[in-house]
Design an enzyme around this catalytic site. Structure first.
Site, PDB file in Angstrom:
ATOM      1  N   GLU B 476       0.707  -1.364   0.320  1.00 40.12           N
ATOM      2  CA  GLU B 476       0.135  -0.132   0.361  1.00 40.12           C
ATOM      3  C   GLU B 476       1.007   1.601   0.032  1.00 40.12           C
ATOM      4  OE1 GLU B 476      -3.045  -0.868  -0.849  1.00 40.12           O
ATOM      5  OE2 GLU B 476      -2.976  -3.325   0.247  1.00 40.12           O
ATOM      6  N   GLY B 477       2.254   1.320  -0.602  1.00 38.94           N
ATOM      7  CA  GLY B 477       2.818   2.585  -0.886  1.00 38.94           C
ATOM      8  C   GLY B 477       3.858   2.007  -0.174  1.00 38.94           C
TER       9      GLY B 477
END
Lengths: 622, 622
Positions: B476-477
């Site tokens: 997620e990043g």
């Protein structure tokens, strides 16, 4: 990407190990002999270790009820290592050794640690044998050490017990004299041992013909009581299989039984065991082992166990002193293992970064998606994570080799130089062990991060390096133990002379670096002053418990200062060299001074103020 | 040791969530309804999750050629979670939801993350459905979202591709309109998708009747070319099995095929997949899926694959905007997962420390070995490691709940308050995700350290927490992406208003804390000033690449400042309370200000000076 040029640079350009030729002990050596040893180890590591590192992680040792089964690759690697002669590399020619400087031996062993730390080199075996060469009798050397050097036997060190991990004073393994008749046993005064030993690496396997356990145990006093504290501890040779005075197996097994294998997070290729000594699984008469006529008290065959047969090493009550000889080597070895895992991750992520396309540089107008992706090594943050790994790992390697060079000085220098080397080693050993345990673990985490999601899979090697490395802050003295050792003992001993000597070396480096590295030289002097001040303030009028409450932050600050010094010394030695390798080292030095050294202020604050926040918090408040 | 009192304190005493009752949406809620939800989740987590956390680590998902096999425990946990109603907790009553404040929902989900992060709660499924409730058509909500809320279907998000991990502009999954006849398909404009998606959590399994993939893909232009950059990205619903307009399975499988399972370092209970879309493994006609007469271009049965059927969500080209709705929730979810792993390790090591005897206190005359050993919680360094874990994990939990409260404000506050909440969330989300990913991982490492060698074995839970937690800095990043988002976008947006709003809240806390926490209030103000200055200096006349070269150290300093603020706010809220729990929170606050916050200077130095050491180093120098 090969480790070899880095090792060569550190050994020759920086440490000038060839100068050791001037010592009698090393007179036959030269760059050529050193190169031959390094080349052999590099080749064995490449052929017999590296290809099997993931395999030994997957195929953990298992016990089939009788034997511990290891992969064939581990047997092959063990054999190749033994045949290389490295087990006795540091020993005299007359016992078959190479009289190799320890500095070169340590460097050569680094190749194995990098290729597969958990297949392992012969560190425990040679450490065990080296200890016997110092503290053992002639026959103990001949029967046990010599057969460890040639690889027939392997060795362990048995300190911890389930109820006594870091606290050796609580050892309860009991060693009872094995009756009058055995006092004169040629292999050493004979005892019967009963107790449990935990965390014993390579405690059971079929790699070698026999396993020689060096065991700490207590001899009961006249009332049958164990003396509290470490003073009652003695050291014993306890072979897995009994041997005669010629080193031949008698055919009788000693009462050392595998109680369990530990299933670890990493470092899975190395068997780690819980051993029961003398609990009767293998009741032993022991007459054939050089004993007398079986009339002694130890010949019980009743199945309850009369104890495992052990031969005293050195004098009763001096076990810990003897063992410390091996523990210091083991601590340098742990530091080197942590370091080489860091290097392995650095090289793996450097390779990945050079080949993986992903994203684009941030231009003045943002990213231009119509352009092809660039390789990730072109991103600043990837470079930061690579340079951090290089600074931690190569810095730690340089420190380890510097310390190994001090070992050589201690053994072959003038009396005065040897004494200086000894004291410097006392102060530096906790750092050699703790810095890479903490920061090369961080390096491995950065290696995973560079790989992104791929780094978190078992398809790439970096997650294993990270798992393997997590052990190093624990074994051979935890981080906390190293910290207490440093702040509670090493910087105080002999009126602080060790710290003083280290400070002198640091100031000498700063002076040498002044011309080209002015700001870094100043920063090092400042850091040194902060360390000195924190050391004084920690102890100023304090109870030991207060002074030591923040020993770990002290250790961290001390470690960062030492590595900054090492990098500055390396950088200063480069002069105006601007070849790519030199640029890399200069950048690592700059990185360490700009990104890392400034952290010491935060650590030392709580040391200087003897911050009681943690120590004073009552248990129920957690 | 239970999490519940901590959650109750944060929700009620600190955040005063009951005040949300004054909002129409939450008017039916009260302390009693909140307690009921928390109690249910706590119980399910205790009964269906915690006992199986090691089991799902050991029995990894495997593919038998047709199906992905998961342990029965995972099926049972999935069922219990779905039955709890938590999948639609935040939704309107009219769609079967509870209209629960997000703050309480997040707190309730924390129990599952702590009990077994890798069995997992329904975060992806409810996130997926929540997105459809915002961007989907009425029928998409009815057919897909509603069946995700009731647990019949589960959901995924498909962003990354093997060649495009963090770089979404390089997505090459292609979505072609599925012939004229299908334009009016009631489930949404129909496309055929071809491409590969990597790192898809829960991408294939038998837990639910169907899997609803939300897929980012590009619609080719008139020349059949994919538009470079993120602007060409659209969002599609791609069900594993085709459904009719009533949400019933048509019996036909969509062409979404498992290409491989990822074998991870941790988080092994969650299936993670590489999926092939439209490569012909399951050639699909798709007529029954609400389509027309089969005359469309998509009805190929030639085995080469005409593409997986997907239904457009929102408008073409707006896929990333739609997906970001889900990604922000996902980032808070990741932060919460990391946090709860930190808490789990804290509780496990606290329990161990209270029960394990080892060593003795250091008295004025050294250690008295004749005394019995003490429990290790009596050692200062163990307390330090416990308090650090508490400070990281509870601080991160407080921040996550604070942020969740902002989500509620954004959704139910006045227009002005909602806008403030939105901007604060923009600035805080990178911290909510990154701080626990880094520091609760460190907490897990300390939990291992407290256990000593035992912590490194798989007989204790802490090594698994540590392995599980390592993922959170990646998915997620990545950390680097969060850092670029923060320094490159969030602190600049709307002329720096988000940063300004955050600063105001910090200064308000400092003012409130002044009376009892004077030095800490001053330290927070000083930290804030350093952050502001570093932000300005990073950007002063710089190219973006220069300004952002040290974005990660900036993120680290920012995160530490935010957590210091949160702790000060918590501490200030305690007044003169000196019950044990309050003492613990006060100590955690002191710990954070004394041991942690001072670290920001080292991080910000390189930001302010735009240190080019890393960015400028040529590739060949590594």
């Amino acid at each position: 990407m090969s480790l070899r040029p880095t090792v060569d640079f550190l050994l020759h350009d920086w440490l000038k190990v060839e100068s050791l030729q001037s010592r009698d002990r090393f007179a036959d050596h030269s760059r050529e002999t050193f190169d031959a040893v390094l080349g052999t180890c590099e080749r064995i590591a490449r052929e017999k270790y590296a290809p099997f590192n993931r395999l030994v992680d997957t195929q953990e040792p298992h016990f089939d009820g009788e034997k511990v089964i290891l992969p064939q690759a581990t047997h092959d690697a063990y054999k190749a290592y033994a045949e290389s002669g490295m087990l006795s590399a540091a020993q005299d020619y007359e016992v078959g050794g190479m009289q190799l400087p320890y500095t070169v031996e340590a460097a050569a062993n680094a190749f194995f640690a990098m290729a597969s730390v958990s297949i392992g080199s012969g560190m425990l075996t040679s450490g065990n044998a080296n200890l016997l060469m110092v503290h053992g009798t002639d026959l103990q050397k001949q029967v046990f050490a010599a057969n460890e050097f040639n690889g027939r036997f392997s060795g362990t060190m048995c300190l911890s017990e389930p109820q006594a991990g870091s606290s050796l004073s609580d050892v309860t393994t009991r060693a009872t004299p094995d009756g009058e008749g055995f006092e004169a046993d040629a292999l050493g005064a004979r005892y019967r041992l009963k107790g449990n030993k935990m965390w014993i690496s390579s405690g059971e396997h079929e790699l070698s013909e026999n396993i020689i356990h060096l065991v700490l145990a207590k001899i009961p006093d006249a009332n049958g009581q164990l003396v509290p504290g470490v003073k009652g501890i003695s050291l014993f040779i306890v072979p897995k299989k009994l041997v005669d005075t010629h080193g031949q197996l008698t055919g009788e097994r000693n009462d050392v039984a595998l109680a369990g294998l530990n299933h670890k997070c990493g470092w899975r290729g190395t068997t780690n065991t819980l051993l029961n000594f003398g609990e009767g699984k293998y009741p032993v008469r022991g007459e054939a082992g050089g004993g007398l006529d079986g009339a002694g008290s130890g010949g019980g065959l009743d199945g309850t166990g009369s104890g495992a047969i052990g031969y005293l090493v050195g004098k009763p009550g001096e076990g810990l002193r003897c063992m410390f000889h091996m523990m210091n080597e083991a601590r340098i070895g742990v530091g080197m293992a942590a370091t080489m895992l860091g290097m392995a991750g650095y090289y793996a992520s450097l390779d990945y970064a050079k080949n993986r396309p992903q994203g684009r540089p941030t231009g003045a107008g943002g990213k231009d998606a119509s352009q092809p992706q660039v390789r990730i090594i072109e991103h600043a943050d990837i470079k930061r994570m690579l340079l951090a790994q290089k600074a931690y790992s190569e810095g730690a390697l340089a420190l380890a080799l510097y310390s190994a060079r001090l070992v050589d000085e201690q053994h072959t220098g003038t009396a005065e130089d040897a004494d200086v080397a000894r004291l410097l080693l006392e102060v530096l050993t906790p750092i050699v062990k703790s810095f890479p345990s903490e920061w090369c673990l961080e390096a491995n985490s950065l290696a995973i991060q560079i790989h992104g999601g791929y780094g978190y899979t078992r398809d790439f090697p970096v997650e294993q390096y990270w798992r393997d490395n997590r052990l190093n802050m624990i074994h051979e003295g935890t981080h906390g133990i190293q910290a207490m050792d440093l702040l509670g003992r090493k910087v105080l001993m002999e009126n602080g002379r060790g710290l003083q000597l280290l400070a002198e070396r640091m100031l000498a480096t700063a002076a040498k670096a002044e011309a080209n590295w002015g700001p870094e030289a100043a920063a090092l002097r400042d850091a040194l002053q902060q360390i000195g001040q924190a050391t004084r303030q920690a102890w100023a009028g304090a109870e030991p418990a207060q002074a030591l409450a923040n020993a770990v932050p002290y250790l961290q600050a001390f470690g960062h200062t030492v590595i900054a010094w090492i990098w500055l010394d390396v950088a200063a030695s480069l002069g105006k060299d601007n070849a790519p390798a030199a640029q890399g080292r200069q950048a690592a030095c700059r990185y360490f001074f700009r990104y890392e050294l400034p952290k010491i202020g935060a650590w030392l604050n709580v040391v200087s103020s003897r911050d009681p926040t943690c120590a004073d918090l009552p248990e129920e408040a957690f």
